[in-house]
Design an enzyme around this catalytic site. Structure first.
Site, PDB file in Angstrom:
ATOM      1  N   SER A 122     -11.209  -1.505  -0.911  1.00 22.54           N
ATOM      2  CA  SER A 122     -10.021  -1.192  -0.179  1.00 22.54           C
ATOM      3  C   SER A 122     -10.170  -1.897   1.267  1.00 22.54           C
ATOM      4  O   SER A 122      -9.188  -2.299   1.738  1.00 22.54           O
ATOM      5  CB  SER A 122      -9.505   0.291  -0.389  1.00 22.54           C
ATOM      6  OG  SER A 122      -8.834   0.454  -1.641  1.00 22.54           O
ATOM      7  N   ASP A 148       0.825  -1.151   0.043  1.00 18.24           N
ATOM      8  CA  ASP A 148       0.043   0.059  -0.154  1.00 18.24           C
ATOM      9  C   ASP A 148       0.941   1.199   0.056  1.00 18.24           C
ATOM     10  O   ASP A 148       1.968   1.345  -0.625  1.00 18.24           O
ATOM     11  CB  ASP A 148      -0.976  -0.165   1.162  1.00 18.24           C
ATOM     12  CG  ASP A 148      -2.177   0.571   0.990  1.00 18.24           C
ATOM     13  OD1 ASP A 148      -2.505   1.911   0.722  1.00 18.24           O
ATOM     14  OD2 ASP A 148      -3.290  -0.293   0.885  1.00 18.24           O
ATOM     15  N   HIS A 199      -3.848   5.771   3.518  1.00 16.16           N
ATOM     16  CA  HIS A 199      -4.616   4.790   3.267  1.00 16.16           C
ATOM     17  C   HIS A 199      -3.946   3.338   3.531  1.00 16.16           C
ATOM     18  O   HIS A 199      -4.750   2.540   4.102  1.00 16.16           O
ATOM     19  CB  HIS A 199      -4.484   4.699   1.614  1.00 16.16           C
ATOM     20  CG  HIS A 199      -5.628   3.804   0.969  1.00 16.16           C
ATOM     21  ND1 HIS A 199      -5.269   2.235   0.833  1.00 16.16           N
ATOM     22  CD2 HIS A 199      -6.695   3.727   0.325  1.00 16.16           C
ATOM     23  CE1 HIS A 199      -6.238   1.684   0.225  1.00 16.16           C
ATOM     24  NE2 HIS A 199      -7.204   2.568   0.112  1.00 16.16           N
TER      25      HIS A 199
END
Length: 425
Positions: free
Chosen positions: A374, A164, A204
């Protein structure tokens, strides 16, 4: 049949008041509306892309973007001036001369190489789903959960790699995200440009890793940075990241990212790497995408070719199919991806980037509420680790996946089998 519970209800008690939950529900509705608009409105998509592209032009050394238009379908983003070539020795990147004002020149560059007998394709940009945060970015949440682990990862737990944006260098005091991280795997948060505001993909990776730790607190988690703080990577770079994670001993790899392609075929470097990992017994859990249709999203859609790929679609908090989620016969399973609460980072949002006249500021130990496949995928990843830790008869991630399926239910419409893990909002 509705999705059933994977774990005990009291694992995930909700500390929010009714007023706090209602506020977050309103924000989740905005997130959902943004995802639907990004999936269907070409003007909105291109405006979001223009913001992202313009911010990156001052960093010429980083991946630059070109959008290639498709008839009646969303644009596809590729890396400007780069193609992927392959031969008997494998895939590699090659720089090419292109006109940055003419996206089709990327296609012509790949075609010219193929005409010379070289296997070649554009180097696809693989972003965080839905042009990153969009107008429905994360919102502050009062749903902080106490860390359920000992602080010492269980030695028998399968090693998980989260590919990520990395995680922030800031240290939390609540027990989450305390795993060791190499300097190269730190989420820079503010690069495009360095203006004191959070970038498009900032936080994220912290959010995804926090989901794994909520479901499996004693998991051994590696966080590998394969995307910059705008949430951008390429086919070739992600393939390298997969190999790096497998070489480090990861048996389960989580990828909460994805792209569509020009001809609905898999990005070549990614396909080659996933095939190698299959031979090594590595399971790859992938977000199915937020496109609200059945168009294949890669790497998730590699599930039709490789049995070590798990494509995860999203449900709404009631356990019904999320209307904004990608779906299709290539989807393996689904879990709640709407209004998921997890760990976030310190910083202030870029209101211009996310069309927010009142951008939020996050302090230490922050938690946020976010929507997307996600955030469905890492719940499946965490559940597999937890099952393997609790049941010594489950020797491989594939066996744990079958055990998790037995706890789930079935859904129609291309959402695979379904299971409830974390609650949504």
């Amino acid at each position: 049949m509705p999705a059933s519970k994977a774990f005990a209800e009291n694992d995930y008690s909700d500390p929010r008041t009714d007023e706090q939950r209602e506020r977050e529900r309103r924000q989740v509705r905005r997130q959902v509306a943004s995802l639907k608009r990004l999936a269907r409105d070409s003007y909105y998509q291109r405006r979001a892309f223009a913001k992202l592209d313009g911010r990156r032009r001052s960093r010429a050394e980083r991946v630059q973007l070109q959008a290639i238009q498709r008839a009646r379908r969303p644009d596809v983003i590729v890396a400007e001036g780069s193609v992927v070539t392959w031969d008997a020795e494998g895939c590699r990147c090659r720089d090419v001369e292109v006109d940055p004002e003419a996206p089709a020149s990327m296609l012509r560059a790949a075609e010219a190489l193929r005409a010379d007998g070289v296997g070649a394709a554009v180097n696809y940009v693989i972003p965080l789903a839905g042009y990153i945060k969009g107008a429905g970015g994360p919102e502050p949440s009062a749903g902080a959960r106490p860390f359920g682990g000992t602080g010492t990862p269980a030695p028998q737990a399968a090693l998980v790699a989260v590919l990520d944006t990395g995680i922030s260098a800031d240290t939390r005091s609540d027990g989450y995200l305390a795993m060791p991280v190499d300097a190269g795997d730190i989420d820079a948060l503010d690069e495009f440009p360095p203006d004191g505001l959070l970038d498009a993909g900032a936080g994220h990776g912290a959010f995804v890793a926090g989901i794994v730790q909520q479901v499996a607190p004693d998991a051994r988690v590696l966080v590998h940075k394969v995307m910059d703080s705008d949430g951008i990577t390429t086919d070739a770079a992600l393939a390298d990241g997969l190999r790096r994670a497998a070489a480090a001993g990861a048996k389960i790899i989580n990828m909460s990212l994805g792209t569509e392609t020009l001809d609905d075929s898999a990005p070549p470097a990614l396909r080659a790497a996933v095939g190698e990992l299959r031979e090594q017994g590595v399971l790859v859990v992938c977000a199915a995408g937020n496109s609200a249709d059945c168009e294949p999203v890669w790497p998730a859609a590699l599930s039709t070719e490789f049995d070590n790929v798990v494509a995860v679609a999203a449900l709404d908090p009631a356990g019904d199919p999320a209307s904004w989620s990608s779906h299709g016969d290539w989807v393996t399973c689904s879990t709640i991806g709407e209004g998921v609460v997890s760990t976030y980072v310190e910083g202030t949002e870029d209101g211009m980037l996310i069309d927010d006249p009142d951008p939020d500021t996050y302090g230490p130990d922050s938690w946020a509420c976010w929507t997307g496949t996600s955030f469905a995928a890492p719940q499946i990843t965490g559940a597999l680790v937890r099952l393997m830790s609790e049941d010594s008869t489950l020797d491989t991630p594939a066996e744990a996946l079958r055990a998790l399926q037995q706890r789930g239910g079935t859904l129609d419409g291309g959402y695979g089998w379904s299971v409830r893990i974390l609650p949504g909002t």
